[in-house]
Design an enzyme around this catalytic site. Structure first.
Site, short mmCIF file in Angstrom:
data_model
loop_
_atom_site.label_atom_id
_atom_site.label_comp_id
_atom_site.label_asym_id
_atom_site.label_seq_id
_atom_site.Cartn_x
_atom_site.Cartn_y
_atom_site.Cartn_z
N ARG A 44 0.87 -1.20 0.00
CA ARG A 44 0.00 0.00 0.00
C ARG A 44 0.89 1.21 0.00
O ARG A 44 1.28 1.73 1.04
CB ARG A 44 -0.89 -0.01 1.25
CG ARG A 44 -1.78 1.22 1.39
CD ARG A 44 -2.62 1.13 2.66
NE ARG A 44 -3.49 2.27 2.83
CZ ARG A 44 -3.13 3.41 3.46
NH1 ARG A 44 -1.92 3.53 4.00
NH2 ARG A 44 -4.00 4.42 3.57
N SER A 116 -13.15 -3.14 1.48
CA SER A 116 -13.35 -2.44 2.75
C SER A 116 -14.83 -2.20 2.99
O SER A 116 -15.52 -1.70 2.10
CB SER A 116 -12.66 -1.07 2.72
OG SER A 116 -11.28 -1.21 2.66
N LYS A 146 -3.85 6.66 8.24
CA LYS A 146 -4.74 6.90 7.10
C LYS A 146 -5.51 8.19 7.37
O LYS A 146 -6.41 8.24 8.20
CB LYS A 146 -5.71 5.74 6.91
CG LYS A 146 -6.71 5.92 5.77
CD LYS A 146 -7.58 4.68 5.61
CE LYS A 146 -8.80 4.92 4.74
NZ LYS A 146 -8.47 5.36 3.37
C1 LIG Z 1 -6.99 -5.20 4.77
C2 LIG Z 1 -7.38 -3.78 4.48
N1 LIG Z 1 -8.54 -3.28 4.99
C3 LIG Z 1 -8.89 -2.00 4.72
C4 LIG Z 1 -8.07 -1.21 3.93
C5 LIG Z 1 -8.48 0.22 3.61
O1 LIG Z 1 -8.75 0.31 2.23
P1 LIG Z 1 -9.39 1.67 1.68
O2 LIG Z 1 -10.63 1.95 2.41
O3 LIG Z 1 -9.48 1.58 0.20
O4 LIG Z 1 -8.32 2.78 2.07
P2 LIG Z 1 -6.80 2.88 1.54
O5 LIG Z 1 -6.04 1.76 2.21
O6 LIG Z 1 -6.83 2.69 0.05
O7 LIG Z 1 -6.34 4.23 1.97
C6 LIG Z 1 -6.90 -1.75 3.41
N2 LIG Z 1 -6.07 -1.02 2.62
N3 LIG Z 1 -6.56 -3.04 3.70
C1 LIG Z 2 -5.34 1.41 5.76
C2 LIG Z 2 -6.32 1.62 6.85
N1 LIG Z 2 -7.66 1.42 6.66
C3 LIG Z 2 -8.42 1.67 7.71
S1 LIG Z 2 -7.44 2.21 9.02
C4 LIG Z 2 -5.98 2.05 8.10
C5 LIG Z 2 -4.64 2.37 8.66
C6 LIG Z 2 -4.15 1.29 9.58
O1 LIG Z 2 -2.88 1.64 10.08
P1 LIG Z 2 -2.46 1.39 11.61
O2 LIG Z 2 -2.42 -0.09 11.81
O3 LIG Z 2 -1.09 2.03 11.73
O4 LIG Z 2 -3.50 2.07 12.46
#
Ligand SMILES: Cc1ncc(COP(=O)(O)OP(=O)(O)O)c(N)n1
Ligand SMILES: Cc1ncsc1CCOP(=O)(O)O
Ligand SMILES: [Mg+2]
Length: 218
Positions: A44, A116, A146
């Site tokens: 990511r 998601s 995020k």
């Molecule tokens: C395993 C997993 N769960 C949730 C997310 C979040 O995806 P998304 O809502 O598209 O947000 P971004 O990661 O794209 O900022 C994820 N990446 N992985």
């Molecule tokens: C990618 C993403 N999607 C929902 S929360 C998040 C960030 C998770 O990062 P952390 O484990 O450092 O809180």
């Protein structure tokens, strides 16, 4: 040849990009986590990442090779064309990315798809869509990884999502070692983490804590 999805891959799911490890080498960190036994890795690389598209592709190729050697699923976030170009095992898309039905048609069963969902309404829509392998739900707790995260879901909210989902759910967002057990007790199939591993002083010990949590059969 890509790995088929299995819900056990959700137990110790590491999500990371260069933006999460400023000044450090992402490949080294991912390899350390693979050696420790993570069950899935998601590439990511977005937001504050300084990589150009060619650099992101080249790094993705190297990370994909490391995951293949470890027989750990390599999952790409958001970008279905990058996922296909890297021969990824999976792709993860959110509610604000390409429509999941479009992604499912585009990958045509070649790689598995995670989606998601952070509300019951989103889960109920996902339940009606064939082909979704797993659901990522969060943020369960407040997160700084995020910037555009949805409102906090909490453990009670996660338990509710697990109850209505037809697919296994991996929890994400603000998860610390102390919260691994409570997250598992909601019936979630595992935890997906960025900072808990990216900022860990002892990645092996932290991965072992993720693997030590036993899923509670709902
Ligand atoms: C395993 C997993 N769960 C949730 C997310 C979040 O995806 P998304 O809502 O598209 O947000 P971004 O990661 O794209 O900022 C994820 N990446 N992985
Ligand atoms: C990618 C993403 N999607 C929902 S929360 C998040 C960030 C998770 O990062 P952390 O484990 O450092 O809180
Ligand atoms: Mg996304």
């Amino acid at each position: 040849m890509t790995l088929k999805f299995n819900k056990r891959q959700l137990q110790a799911y590491f999500v990371c990009g260069t933006q999460d490890v400023p000044g450090k080498d992402l490949e080294t960190i991912v390899q350390t986590a693979l050696d420790a036994g993570i069950t899935a890795y998601q590439y990511r690389d977005k937001g504050a990442s300084q990589l150009t598209a060619p650099q992101r592709l080249a790094l993705g190729r190297r990370l994909r090779q490391r995951c293949a050697a470890a027989k750990v699923p390599f999952i790409v976030d958001d970008d279905v064309e990058l996922a296909l170009a890297l021969n990824a095992d999976g792709i993860h898309v959110g509610q604000k990315d390409d429509q999941v039905t479009t992604v499912l048609q585009r990958v045509a069963g070649k790689i598995f798809v995670g989606l998601s969902c952070s509300t019951v309404a989103e889960i109920e829509i996902a339940n009606q869509i064939d082909g979704i392998a797993y659901i990522g739900s969060g943020p369960i707790f407040p997160t700084t990884s995020k910037a555009d995260a949805d409102p906090v879901v909490g453990l009670a909210g996660l338990r509710q999502l697990v109850k209505v989902s037809k697919r296994p759910i991996v929890a994400i967002g603000g998860i610390t070692v102390q919260e691994l057990g409570p997250v598992a007790h909601t019936g979630a199939a595992g935890s997906a983490v960025i900072s808990m591993l990216a900022q860990s002083p002892d990645i092996e010990q932290t991965v072992n804590a993720m693997l030590a949590v036993t899923e509670v059969r709902p």
